[in-house]
Design a protein around this motif. Structure first.
Motif, PDB file in Angstrom:
ATOM      1  N   UNK A 579       1.213  -1.374   0.116  1.00 22.17           N
ATOM      2  CA  UNK A 579      -0.288  -0.037   0.000  1.00 22.17           C
ATOM      3  C   UNK A 579       0.922   1.216   0.210  1.00 22.17           C
ATOM      4  N   UNK A 580       0.598   1.880  -0.706  1.00 18.69           N
ATOM      5  CA  UNK A 580       1.128   3.135  -1.274  1.00 18.69           C
ATOM      6  C   UNK A 580       0.570   4.439  -1.683  1.00 18.69           C
ATOM      7  N   UNK A 581       1.205   6.179  -1.160  1.00 21.99           N
ATOM      8  CA  UNK A 581       0.589   7.138  -1.858  1.00 21.99           C
ATOM      9  C   UNK A 581       0.904   7.278  -2.858  1.00 21.99           C
ATOM     10  N   UNK A 582      -0.288   8.336  -4.076  1.00 22.58           N
ATOM     11  CA  UNK A 582       0.338   8.806  -5.394  1.00 22.58           C
ATOM     12  C   UNK A 582       1.678   9.660  -4.796  1.00 22.58           C
ATOM     13  N   UNK A 583       2.925  10.073  -5.478  1.00 20.91           N
ATOM     14  CA  UNK A 583       3.923  10.512  -5.487  1.00 20.91           C
ATOM     15  C   UNK A 583       5.220   9.891  -4.724  1.00 20.91           C
ATOM     16  N   UNK A 584       4.879   9.104  -4.292  1.00 21.88           N
ATOM     17  CA  UNK A 584       5.512   8.037  -3.603  1.00 21.88           C
ATOM     18  C   UNK A 584       6.527   7.109  -4.602  1.00 21.88           C
ATOM     19  N   UNK A 585       7.889   7.025  -3.862  1.00 21.97           N
ATOM     20  CA  UNK A 585       8.980   6.323  -4.809  1.00 21.97           C
ATOM     21  C   UNK A 585       8.465   5.083  -3.995  1.00 21.97           C
ATOM     22  N   UNK A 586       8.677   3.932  -4.732  1.00 19.22           N
ATOM     23  CA  UNK A 586       8.728   2.630  -3.965  1.00 19.22           C
ATOM     24  C   UNK A 586      10.093   2.329  -4.591  1.00 19.22           C
ATOM     25  N   UNK A 587      10.540   1.457  -3.715  1.00 21.64           N
ATOM     26  CA  UNK A 587      11.660   1.037  -3.395  1.00 21.64           C
ATOM     27  C   UNK A 587      11.124  -0.525  -3.225  1.00 21.64           C
ATOM     28  N   UNK A 588      11.753  -1.265  -4.541  1.00 23.42           N
ATOM     29  CA  UNK A 588      11.588  -2.963  -4.483  1.00 23.42           C
ATOM     30  C   UNK A 588      12.456  -3.289  -3.832  1.00 23.42           C
ATOM     31  N   UNK A 589      12.559  -4.330  -3.029  1.00 23.38           N
ATOM     32  CA  UNK A 589      14.253  -5.399  -2.665  1.00 23.38           C
ATOM     33  C   UNK A 589      13.267  -6.992  -2.763  1.00 23.38           C
ATOM     34  N   UNK A 590      14.568  -7.513  -3.740  1.00 17.30           N
ATOM     35  CA  UNK A 590      12.996  -8.423  -3.833  1.00 17.30           C
ATOM     36  C   UNK A 590      14.672  -9.472  -3.976  1.00 17.30           C
ATOM     37  N   UNK A 591      14.730 -10.795  -3.126  1.00 18.95           N
ATOM     38  CA  UNK A 591      15.142 -11.621  -3.143  1.00 18.95           C
ATOM     39  C   UNK A 591      14.292 -13.038  -3.207  1.00 18.95           C
ATOM     40  N   UNK A 592      15.027 -13.493  -4.742  1.00 21.61           N
ATOM     41  CA  UNK A 592      14.409 -14.991  -4.131  1.00 21.61           C
ATOM     42  C   UNK A 592      15.154 -15.793  -3.907  1.00 21.61           C
ATOM     43  N   UNK A 593      14.560 -16.627  -2.329  1.00 19.89           N
ATOM     44  CA  UNK A 593      15.124 -17.394  -1.269  1.00 19.89           C
ATOM     45  C   UNK A 593      15.629 -19.106  -2.397  1.00 19.89           C
ATOM     46  N   UNK A 594      14.585 -19.249  -2.681  1.00 16.99           N
ATOM     47  CA  UNK A 594      14.830 -20.419  -3.549  1.00 16.99           C
ATOM     48  C   UNK A 594      16.452 -20.957  -3.716  1.00 16.99           C
ATOM     49  N   UNK A 595      16.734 -22.026  -3.369  1.00 11.81           N
ATOM     50  CA  UNK A 595      18.528 -22.415  -4.370  1.00 11.81           C
ATOM     51  C   UNK A 595      17.988 -23.776  -4.761  1.00 11.81           C
ATOM     52  N   UNK A 596      16.783 -24.103  -5.364  1.00 17.10           N
ATOM     53  CA  UNK A 596      16.897 -25.142  -6.346  1.00 17.10           C
ATOM     54  C   UNK A 596      17.226 -24.724  -7.509  1.00 17.10           C
ATOM     55  N   UNK A 597      17.566 -26.244  -8.523  1.00 23.34           N
ATOM     56  CA  UNK A 597      18.111 -25.945 -10.301  1.00 23.34           C
ATOM     57  C   UNK A 597      17.473 -25.325 -10.190  1.00 23.34           C
ATOM     58  N   UNK A 598      16.830 -24.031 -11.429  1.00 23.02           N
ATOM     59  CA  UNK A 598      15.448 -23.990 -12.591  1.00 23.02           C
ATOM     60  C   UNK A 598      14.521 -23.288 -11.784  1.00 23.02           C
ATOM     61  N   UNK A 599      14.926 -23.032 -10.179  1.00 23.31           N
ATOM     62  CA  UNK A 599      13.501 -22.322  -9.702  1.00 23.31           C
ATOM     63  C   UNK A 599      13.135 -21.072  -9.900  1.00 23.31           C
ATOM     64  N   UNK A 600      13.049 -20.970 -10.947  1.00 22.17           N
ATOM     65  CA  UNK A 600      13.430 -18.820 -11.126  1.00 22.17           C
ATOM     66  C   UNK A 600      11.797 -18.394 -11.116  1.00 22.17           C
ATOM     67  N   UNK A 601      11.898 -17.473 -10.968  1.00 21.77           N
ATOM     68  CA  UNK A 601      10.739 -16.679 -10.762  1.00 21.77           C
ATOM     69  C   UNK A 601      10.980 -15.128 -11.823  1.00 21.77           C
ATOM     70  N   UNK A 602       9.519 -14.336 -12.099  1.00 21.14           N
ATOM     71  CA  UNK A 602       9.821 -13.611 -12.591  1.00 21.14           C
ATOM     72  C   UNK A 602       8.606 -12.627 -11.377  1.00 21.14           C
ATOM     73  N   UNK A 603       9.560 -11.314 -11.852  1.00 21.08           N
ATOM     74  CA  UNK A 603       8.133 -10.132 -11.053  1.00 21.08           C
ATOM     75  C   UNK A 603       7.912  -8.803 -11.850  1.00 21.08           C
ATOM     76  N   UNK A 604       6.331  -8.998 -12.389  1.00 17.44           N
ATOM     77  CA  UNK A 604       6.154  -7.582 -12.996  1.00 17.44           C
ATOM     78  C   UNK A 604       5.300  -6.679 -12.390  1.00 17.44           C
ATOM     79  N   UNK A 605       4.980  -5.732 -12.408  1.00 15.26           N
ATOM     80  CA  UNK A 605       3.338  -4.425 -12.059  1.00 15.26           C
ATOM     81  C   UNK A 605       3.791  -4.141 -13.640  1.00 15.26           C
ATOM     82  N   UNK A 606       2.252  -4.513 -13.816  1.00 13.69           N
ATOM     83  CA  UNK A 606       1.673  -4.034 -15.172  1.00 13.69           C
ATOM     84  C   UNK A 606       1.430  -2.259 -14.967  1.00 13.69           C
ATOM     85  N   UNK A 607       2.061  -1.485 -16.116  1.00 19.01           N
ATOM     86  CA  UNK A 607       1.561  -0.381 -16.542  1.00 19.01           C
ATOM     87  C   UNK A 607       2.804   0.197 -15.412  1.00 19.01           C
ATOM     88  N   UNK A 608       3.742  -0.338 -15.418  1.00 23.98           N
ATOM     89  CA  UNK A 608       5.340   0.712 -14.519  1.00 23.98           C
ATOM     90  C   UNK A 608       6.172   0.102 -15.306  1.00 23.98           C
TER      91      UNK A 608
END
Ligand code: CUK
Ligand code: CUA
Length: 656
Positions: A579-608
């Motif tokens: 939850x943020x307010x219009x005009x905020x700057x969002x800093x995403x810090x994302x760690x994929x904590x998986x350690x399994x071979x080929x366990x890749x995720x992607x991350x997107x936010x539409x329209x940004x």
């Protein structure tokens, strides 16, 4: 070595192979639910598809059964696609496109994570550049052998060099110097990768300023940059790199000396006429103005000595780079020229480092220069005068061992393990095999069509392998199904161990025009499977300070900055509501904590315009301004599990 078997796989032994294959076709089908048995016998298949024995031989040499891996890996430039292409040989399967000069969404390259900084470092004169014209990859070398650690590529259009780390196949660094405005003699490495060579193509005032084109000879210049490579850091060390001013010829391909010629660098050039076009101003067109002389010049640079001159501080700063001027070069004896016929293109040092092969696009020969003779002439100061810039010119006839009659439009040369050279012949559409000892063509193989570079297995190292050669053709014409006026390039794989040489595969390249490639033994590469420990920053190659551990996810507000410390693991992001307010700057810090071979995720936010790839263990930081109120689903873009579609959440931007 596994690949040696192809050497004996000539037409005579094909019957044996056919018999073997046919007998496989007769193996009684296992009563399994998933059948692997072929539907028809090989003879039937040949008849149905109209295949010759040569076709079947080619198929058997290149077919890779499921789960089997290739003997060689080829790294091809992606041309004006700005990416690098990784290809298995002999199957010619594309294994990866690596985003380098061009944003690449699959890898999240340039869409919001740290890689944006890598791309931004390649800005020129403050302008961000989102594509590149990649020509020549160069693998790092140790003692003149590929070591499989890093690969460099150039961007001809914007005079840039990139470093790709082969421990994870990720672009780590882009460097550029504003002293030159284009490059082509790049990238080429010294035998222990102390330096990466980048020389300019089209002369311009050094530093990128304006000068009237009428002042071409006085104010325009070429330059060669020697980028220092820091092995331990795996990065180019800009502060310890330097350049040499060159005459305003159009410097072309380059090569570094090795063994006998180690410490020297060779750069071709054309347009020693210094033509600059102006067809509508009464001048001849550039291409004819630049083709008047029978001879152009090879540049011979004493890099060891140039390095000492640079370290002694005898340089001038231009656009932040230490440059050795032509006057200093001449005074110190760093640069020499020797004639080369006519409109030369490739210069390729032989595996023993004793000779250099130069092909002239408008000549029918390859010319073989002797480094010993060149060195003797330099030591004896036996010159044929100087060029207009005071650079000594060596006598051509005394510099060469001989010439080989190749054919129409010879371009580039590679080598095998049996004393043969292979030269691409552009106009003829052939690859010519010739003996280095006798300087005689022994065989030609037809290719389709108009071959540019060729690449043989480790074919520009001190110990080429033979085995395979790829003809990198410029025109495809009738080779593939029609796809409109823009055609793919055509890579053709040739077995050069067989006699005669056999063309065994056609591979369309549908994303840019690869120019050059290098082919390395697959077992020299040992990339990681996952990033360890989780929280790895792929740009710094260190744990990211913002890395997030499971159970430590949180959202912290600091004024108008909202920091989201997020993890991904099958099949959720935590947190899943932001939850943020219009005009905020969002800093995403994302760690994929998986350690399994080929366990890749992607991350997107539409329209940004945000997208990241989160390979196992990888950490990314993404910053954007939430400048529109609304409801923004975010989700995982890799089909990672049965509940992949449920791996989603919401960014809620409240109106202010
Ligand atoms: S190349 Cu760059 S114009 Cu023959 Cu090395 Cu294609
Ligand atoms: Cu994670 Cu799909």
């Amino acid at each position: 070595m596994r690949f040696t078997r192809i050497g004996v796989l000539g037409a005579s032994s094909i019957a044996v192979l056919l018999a073997a294959t046919v007998s496989i076709g007769c193996v009684p089908q296992q009563p399994a639910q998933v059948s692997q048995a072929p539907a028809s016998s090989t003879a039937d298949l040949m008849k149905q598809r109209g295949l010759t024995e040569a076709d079947v031989s080619a198929a058997l040499q290149t077919y890779m059964p499921t789960g089997k891996k290739d003997d060689y890996i080829t790294f091809a430039s992606g041309g004006h696609g700005g990416n690098m292409i990784v290809i298995g040989v002999p199957s010619m399967r594309v294994l990866k496109y690596v985003g380098v000069f061009t944003p690449e969404p699959w890898q999240g390259y340039g869409y919001g994570d740290q890689s944006g900084e890598v791309l931004a470092a390649g800005s020129r004169f403050g302008k961000e550049i989102t594509w590149g014209d990649m020509h020549h990859p160069a693998l790092t070398e140790t003692d003149g052998e590929y070591d499989g650690k890093f690969i460099f590529v150039n961007d001809k259009a914007n005079a840039r060099i990139a470093v790709v780390d082969l421990h994870d196949f990720v672009t780590k660094q882009i460097v550029t110097s504003e002293i030159i405005q284009s490059d082509h003699g790049a990238t080429f490495v010294t035998p222990n990768t102390e330096y990466v060579v980048e020389s300019s193509q089209y002369p311009a005032p050094l530093g990128g300023g304006y000068a009237p084109i009428e002042d071409f000879q006085e104010k325009y210049r070429g330059a060669a940059i020697f980028w220092k490579f820091d092995r331990d850091k795996g990065r180019i060390d800009e502060a310890n790199s330097f350049a040499m001013e060159l005459p305003p010829y159009m410097q072309d391909l380059a090569d570094s000396g090795k063994l006998a010629s180690e410490g020297w660098v060779f750069i071709n050039s054309f347009n020693t006429e210094m033509a600059w076009g102006g067809t509508m101003e009464g001048n001849p067109p550039m291409e004819s103005g630049a083709s008047q002389n029978d001879m152009d010049y090879m540049h011979i640079i004493n890099l060891k000595k140039a390095e000492a001159v640079y370290k002694a501080g005898k340089t001038t700063k231009i656009a932040g780079m230490d440059v050795i001027t032509l006057d200093t070069s001449n005074a110190e004896g760093l640069l020499y020229l020797v004639g080369e016929p006519k409109s030369p293109h490739g210069v390729d040092v032989t595996p023993d480092g004793k000779e250099l092969v130069v092909s002239g696009k408008l000549d029918t020969h390859a010319t073989v220069y002797s480094f010993e003779k060149i060195k003797g002439l330099i030591d004896a100061k036996k010159f044929d005068g100087k060029d207009p810039f005071g650079v000594p010119i060596l006598p051509f006839a005394d510099s060469i061992r001989g010439q080989v009659e190749i054919g129409l439009g010879p371009l580039h040369t590679q080598y095998d393990d049996k004393g043969n050279a292979y030269t691409s012949v552009f106009i003829e559409s052939t690859v010519a095999k010739w003996s280095l000892a006798d300087l005689k063509v022994t065989e030609k193989v037809k290719v389709h069509y108009n071959v540019g570079h060729i690449v043989a297995a480790e074919g520009d190292t001190v110990s080429p392998d033979g085995a395979y050669l790829i003809a990198m053709n410029k025109w495809a014409l009738d080779r593939f199904s029609k796809v409109g006026p823009l055609l793919p390039q055509n890579f053709q794989l040739i077995n050069i161990n067989s006699e005669p040489m056999q063309l065994i595969y056609d591979m369309p390249l549908p994303l840019g025009e690869p120019h050059y490639a290098q082919m390395i033994k697959a077992d020299k590469l040992s990339p990681v499977d996952v990033y360890k420990p989780a929280g790895y920053d792929v740009v710094t190659d260190e744990p990211n300070p913002n890395a997030v551990k499971a159970k430590e996810e949180r959202i912290e507000r600091d004024g108008k900055n909202v920091h989201v410390y997020m993890t991904s693991v099958r099949s959720h992001f935590t947190p899943d509501i932001i939850r943020v307010k219009k005009g905020d700057t969002v800093h995403l810090h994302i760690t994929n904590v998986e350690q399994a071979h080929d366990a890749t995720h992607g991350f997107t936010i539409g329209s940004y315009n945000v997208h990241s790839s989160l390979e196992p263990g990888k950490h990314v930081d993404i910053t954007f301004k939430a400048d529109r109120a609304g409801t923004f689903p975010f989700y995982c873009t890799e089909f990672c599990s049965a509940l992949h579609l449920e791996m989603a959440g919401y960014l809620l931007v409240e109106p202010s």
